[in-house]
Design a protein around this motif. Structure first.
Motif, PDB file in Angstrom:
ATOM      1  N   VAL A 180      33.814  81.942  53.556  1.00 37.46           N
ATOM      2  CA  VAL A 180      33.149  81.191  54.621  1.00 37.46           C
ATOM      3  C   VAL A 180      31.828  81.908  54.923  1.00 37.46           C
ATOM      4  CG1 VAL A 180      35.029  79.933  55.727  1.00 37.46           C
ATOM      5  CG2 VAL A 180      34.758  82.357  56.225  1.00 37.46           C
ATOM      6  N   ASP A 181      30.747  81.128  54.841  1.00 38.38           N
ATOM      7  CA  ASP A 181      29.382  81.665  54.896  1.00 38.38           C
ATOM      8  C   ASP A 181      28.565  80.763  55.817  1.00 38.38           C
ATOM      9  OD1 ASP A 181      26.962  82.974  54.136  1.00 38.38           O
ATOM     10  OD2 ASP A 181      26.644  81.525  52.508  1.00 38.38           O
ATOM     11  N   ASN A 187      23.469  79.416  56.706  1.00 38.39           N
ATOM     12  CA  ASN A 187      24.515  78.664  56.022  1.00 38.39           C
ATOM     13  C   ASN A 187      25.703  78.395  56.932  1.00 38.39           C
ATOM     14  OD1 ASN A 187      22.966  78.878  53.650  1.00 38.39           O
ATOM     15  ND2 ASN A 187      23.933  80.835  53.118  1.00 38.39           N
ATOM     16  N   ASN A 188      26.300  77.239  56.751  1.00 36.06           N
ATOM     17  CA  ASN A 188      27.557  76.873  57.410  1.00 36.06           C
ATOM     18  C   ASN A 188      28.393  76.158  56.359  1.00 36.06           C
ATOM     19  OD1 ASN A 188      27.593  77.222  60.625  1.00 36.06           O
ATOM     20  ND2 ASN A 188      25.496  76.817  59.958  1.00 36.06           N
ATOM     21  N   ARG A 189      29.043  76.942  55.505  1.00 38.04           N
ATOM     22  CA  ARG A 189      29.682  76.347  54.338  1.00 38.04           C
ATOM     23  C   ARG A 189      30.935  77.116  53.920  1.00 38.04           C
ATOM     24  NH1 ARG A 189      25.221  78.044  49.627  1.00 38.04           N
ATOM     25  NH2 ARG A 189      25.532  80.319  49.782  1.00 38.04           N
ATOM     26  N   LYS A 214      30.045  74.900  62.521  1.00 38.06           N
ATOM     27  CA  LYS A 214      29.180  75.736  63.339  1.00 38.06           C
ATOM     28  C   LYS A 214      29.847  77.108  63.418  1.00 38.06           C
ATOM     29  CE  LYS A 214      26.420  72.613  66.158  1.00 38.06           C
ATOM     30  NZ  LYS A 214      26.007  72.263  67.543  1.00 38.06           N
ATOM     31  N   ILE A 215      29.451  77.954  62.520  1.00 37.87           N
ATOM     32  CA  ILE A 215      30.006  79.294  62.290  1.00 37.87           C
ATOM     33  C   ILE A 215      31.444  79.211  61.776  1.00 37.87           C
ATOM     34  CG2 ILE A 215      30.437  81.597  63.218  1.00 37.87           C
ATOM     35  CD1 ILE A 215      28.200  81.277  65.113  1.00 37.87           C
ATOM     36  N   PRO A 216      31.603  78.927  60.475  1.00 35.43           N
ATOM     37  CA  PRO A 216      32.919  79.057  59.844  1.00 35.43           C
ATOM     38  C   PRO A 216      33.268  80.544  59.772  1.00 35.43           C
ATOM     39  CG  PRO A 216      31.244  78.610  58.192  1.00 35.43           C
ATOM     40  CD  PRO A 216      30.555  78.537  59.521  1.00 35.43           C
ATOM     41  N   VAL A 229      40.242  76.725  57.821  1.00 35.87           N
ATOM     42  CA  VAL A 229      39.003  77.379  58.230  1.00 35.87           C
ATOM     43  C   VAL A 229      38.879  77.352  59.754  1.00 35.87           C
ATOM     44  CG1 VAL A 229      36.479  77.320  58.119  1.00 35.87           C
ATOM     45  CG2 VAL A 229      37.829  76.747  56.088  1.00 35.87           C
ATOM     46  N   ALA A 230      38.617  78.530  60.333  1.00 36.13           N
ATOM     47  CA  ALA A 230      38.318  78.618  61.765  1.00 36.13           C
ATOM     48  C   ALA A 230      36.854  78.239  61.978  1.00 36.13           C
ATOM     49  CB  ALA A 230      38.585  80.024  62.275  1.00 36.13           C
ATOM     50  N   ASP A 231      36.629  77.022  62.455  1.00 41.09           N
ATOM     51  CA  ASP A 231      35.284  76.499  62.725  1.00 41.09           C
ATOM     52  C   ASP A 231      34.942  76.892  64.160  1.00 41.09           C
ATOM     53  OD1 ASP A 231      32.936  75.086  62.741  1.00 41.09           O
ATOM     54  OD2 ASP A 231      33.852  73.098  62.572  1.00 41.09           O
TER      55      ASP A 231
END
Length: 339
Positions: A180-181, A187-189, A214-216, A229-231
């Motif tokens: 998670v980047d 990046n938000n991917r 928005k910030i993975p 994934v913690a979004d």
């Protein structure tokens, strides 16, 4: 002596009606309480191991991340600060073993991979110096084995591979890698790489829509082929198919107070452990079996002291113990399952 006169039938009826109304009102209150807080009143699921570590003074910086090597009984802690060792290694009993500092600037996430032939430690580095914006693989003793990304250069390119403050990594036994980047960068991917570091799929842009982030902040994989994934700043968990990257669903109802900072499964894969930094809490959520992820169900919580600020967690997949990296308290704490 005057005898007490028996109550008239209307008094008896009124008293009975009042008692019935009281019972009904109480039932409604109880029902409403249970609905709004389904986990309250349940038995505690974890207890703090006050003897771990044996000497807390080895924590000399901000403890951002923790990873458990269940096979060898080791616990790795990533910390930040000037003139401090960036990686501390403890035994599962809490004894300090050794530390290393080579080519690590600002560790954010850490992960231990055991294969049939070797063990390795993966670290995401969000530093801005010559080693930053990278994902790095180390031997257990701290020897640098592999660098993913372009050291010292933030970016979004895939050829050459670039990251901007990569937050966390999860590596499967097959060698497939999920990153998670990034942690507040451009990046938000979510990126999946093969064991030879080639892109398999990539998903995510900055935003609030389906599949956007928005910030993975944290990533994990379950046995049923789903990537969690913690979004963080969208206050939700999103779920994807690990083969295709297809979006499978999301949870947001459990995170109205604070977004999720971590996602890790318990050893039996029945629950997810989620750190909520701003309210100093660990949330324990029901992990759905094969099929639809359904709605978020919180079954228990662990309330930490004020200003503890739990950041990332890891789970010992043998004992079930949960380790919590706390950047406010500048320590890692160990919680033992009670059943």
């Amino acid at each position: 002596m005057r005898r007490k006169r028996a109550a008239g039938p209307w008094v008896v009826m009124a008293g009975g009606l009042l008692a019935l109304l009281a019972l009904l009102w109480g039932a409604q209150v109880l029902k409403a309480f249970d609905y709004s807080s389904p986990w309250k009143g349940q038995q505690q699921m974890y207890k703090l191991d006050i003897g771990w570590p044996k000497i807390p003074e080895y924590f000399t910086g901000q403890t951002f991340c923790v990873a458990v090597d269940s096979l060898h009984g080791l616990v790795y802690v990533g910390q930040r600060g000037d003139n401090v060792p960036k990686v501390l290694v403890f035994s599962e009993e809490g004894y300090f073993l050794y530390s290393w500092n080579n080519t690590v600037e600002m560790p954010h996430g850490i992960f231990v991979l055991n294969t049939a032939t070797e063990s390795s430690v993966w670290i995401t580095d969000v530093g801005t110096g010559k080693y930053g914006h990278t994902v790095k693989q180390y031997s257990p003793s701290g020897k640098l084995m592999q660098i993913l990304g372009t050291p010292g250069n933030a970016g979004s390119s895939l050829i050459p591979l670039q990251f901007d403050q990569p937050a966390e990594i999860f590596v499967e036994e097959s060698g497939d890698i999920y990153v998670v980047d990034g942690d507040g960068g451009m990046n938000n991917r979510l990126l999946k790489l093969s064991n030879d570091y080639k892109e398999i799929w990539l998903t995510g842009t900055n935003g609030t829509g389906i599949g956007q982030f928005k910030i993975p902040h944290s990533v994990t994989v379950d046995p049923f082929g789903r990537v969690w994934v913690a979004d963080r700043d969208n206050k939700r968990i999103q779920v994807f198919d690990k083969v295709t990257g297809e979006w499978l669903g999301s949870w947001s109802s459990c995170f109205s107070e604070d977004g999720p900072y971590s996602v890790r499964f318990t050893a039996n894969y029945k629950y997810l452990i989620v750190a909520q930094l701003n309210i100093n809490r660990l949330a324990i959520l029901v992990a759905p079996p094969v099929g639809s992820i359904g709605d978020c169900v919180m079954v228990n919580t662990v309330q930490l002291a004020d200003e503890t600020k739990p950041h990332l967690v890891d789970v010992d997949m043998k004992s079930g113990a949960v380790y919590v990296a706390e950047i406010g308290a500048q320590q890692v704490q160990k919680y033992i399952p009670l059943s």
